[in-house]
Design a protein around this motif. Structure first.
Motif, PDB file in Angstrom:
ATOM      1  N   GLY A 199       1.580   5.517   4.228  1.00 36.40           N
ATOM      2  CA  GLY A 199       0.969   4.195   4.086  1.00 36.40           C
ATOM      3  C   GLY A 199       1.862   3.075   4.597  1.00 36.40           C
TER       4      GLY A 199
ATOM      5  N   GLU B 166       0.210   4.100  -2.781  1.00 40.55           N
ATOM      6  CA  GLU B 166      -0.205   5.451  -2.408  1.00 40.55           C
ATOM      7  C   GLU B 166       0.801   6.507  -2.859  1.00 40.55           C
ATOM      8  OE1 GLU B 166      -0.982   5.550   1.754  1.00 40.55           O
ATOM      9  OE2 GLU B 166      -2.860   4.421   1.601  1.00 40.55           O
TER      10      GLU B 166
ATOM     11  N   ILE C 137       0.825  -1.204   0.000  1.00 34.50           N
ATOM     12  CA  ILE C 137       0.000   0.000   0.000  1.00 34.50           C
ATOM     13  C   ILE C 137       0.863   1.259   0.000  1.00 34.50           C
ATOM     14  CG2 ILE C 137      -0.214   0.052   2.524  1.00 34.50           C
ATOM     15  CD1 ILE C 137      -2.911   1.074  -0.045  1.00 34.50           C
TER      16      ILE C 137
END
Length: 438
Positions: free
Chosen positions: A436, A75, A71
């Protein structure tokens, strides 16, 4: 418009510490363009130091090895291409050719290709299924499957990797033998007192440390496994598994094929640039100038990889900051933590602080022309904080005062800041500036 604000494309070859940190540092420096990491392993970029320690012990799993979760890359618009190698660099066309025949264009190319364990050139070794090296998570997984009570592990090479694995294997109940061809352990990186200390510690833990142990031949079974190692003195060491730990060869063939300068690593300047200023090389694969001597050196360490990532990000975003960090390293073996700051030379005067013959906490300082240029500190966080300042300032302190434990290092030379380097580096290994991340 600033360079870092244009929609330029950065391609990073290699998904280890250096490659992942380069991507994170670029975003941290405000780079808004495209970033692609290409690595031939199928996992996300991960830490390598725990492979010889926590991962083998079973304390760290594959997920925890990852430098950042997926992630974090998503991101921050960092594309990670896994399971694909870069086959060639087209400098004229500013493209890289991937092993799956795809081409990717770049404005800036960062080579973070790391290294490969040095091999023993012997047909029995290359074919034996029970011979291991340790560089990747797959290597560590295969080695871990050899672990078992009373199983016999022979380690060829008395460097950091070999000794760290020996410590884990011995505590797991294995019968461990370390074969070191030279007259002492860690002979290329430290002084005799530290070498003798580690030989003593490993022997106290049940490891059979053999120095001056030159391998003559290998005894194999019908299925090609190495059942024993024969030394030149005629002794045979029985083995269920063998680990080769004799150093690292930098992955510089890609650069060499692109006609970049290579000399036991990819040669770069103090801004990590190759002769082609669109191409950088960082981390274990690069050879860069020593800020003091201007001589080329190659350093294999996590802090060095992070420093190189910072430098490249500063250059690409138009605010170049040359290499300025003092090298430092660490090694965990049993309950002993070695921290080293600076680079010693065999001709340096060494001063021992403490009693390495009896204790498991002491320091060794290295003096060159009267100035402290390096230090090995064993299991003493406070002394390492002071030692780092002493090395950075090239402090001049009388050897008898350095050796006198009744005088604190802070009294000799009080550092104006407490070194939080390892804490910061471990944090960056896990996260860096990306949103993230854990």
């Amino acid at each position: 418009m600033e360079t870092g604000m244009t929609m330029e494309r950065v391609v990073i070859v290699g998904g280890g510490q250096a490659g992942s940190e380069a991507a994170a540092s670029l975003r941290g420096h405000g780079f808004a363009g495209s970033i692609t990491i290409v690595q031939d392993e199928t996992s996300l970029p991960y830490q390598r130091p725990p492979l010889s320690k926590g991962f083998l012990k079973g304390e760290v799993n594959a997920e925890r090895l990852c430098l950042r979760p997926n992630i974090a890359y998503q991101e921050n618009r960092i594309e990670v291409v896994t399971g694909v190698a870069v086959a060639a660099i087209d400098r004229a066309g500013n493209t890289v050719l991937l092993s799956d025949k795809r081409c990717i264009t770049f404005d800036h190319l960062i080579l973070a290709t790391g290294g490969t364990p040095r091999k023993l050139e012997h047909p029995a070794v290359s074919k034996a299924p029970n011979v291991h090296c340790l560089r990747t998570i797959d290597d560590a997984g295969r080695l871990k499957r050899e672990f078992g009570y009373r199983r016999r592990l022979v380690i060829i090479g008395g460097g950091y990797i070999g000794l760290e694995v020996a410590a884990v294997a011995a505590r797991a109940g294995m019968e461990v033998t370390v074969l070191e061809a030279s007259s002492r352990l860690l002979s290329r990186v430290t002084s005799e007192p530290v070498s003798a200390f580690y030989a003593r510690v490993h022997r106290e833990e049940g490891v059979d440390v053999k120095l001056g142990a030159a391998v003559a031949d290998y005894v194999t079974t019908v299925d090609g496994r190495i059942s024993a190692i024969r030394l030149r003195n005629g002794e045979e060491i029985a083995s269920d598994a063998v680990l080769i730990g004799i150093g690292l060869v930098p992955n510089d063939k890609l650069a060499m094929a692109a006609d970049l300068r290579v000399s036991d690593g990819i040669v770069v300047d103090d801004l990590c640039r190759t002769a082609d200023h669109a191409i950088f090389a960082i981390g274990d694969c690069s050879r860069h100038p020593d800020p003091e001597t201007a001589k080329l050196r190659r350093i294999e360490s996590v802090p060095n990889a992070i420093e190189h990532a910072r430098i490249v990000a500063s250059v690409i975003t138009g605010r170049p900051q040359p290499y300025e960090a003092t090298p430092w390293f660490w090694s965990d073996q049993y309950d002993v933590k070695l921290k080293t700051v600076g680079l010693m030379q065999p001709t340096d005067q060494h001063v021992v602080r403490g009693n390495p013959d009896k204790e498991r906490s002491f320091s060794v300082f290295y003096l060159r022309d009267g100035a402290i240029v390096a230090a090995d500190v064993v299991s003493n966080v406070r002394d390492f904080a002071a030692a780092r300042s002493l090395v950075q300032r090239r402090a001049r302190i009388a050897p008898d005062q350095l050796a006198n434990e009744a005088i604190s290092l802070k009294e000799l030379f009080a550092p104006d800041d407490v070194f939080a380097g390892e804490k910061n580096v471990r944090s960056q290994m896990r996260q860096g500036p990306l949103r993230g991340s854990r």
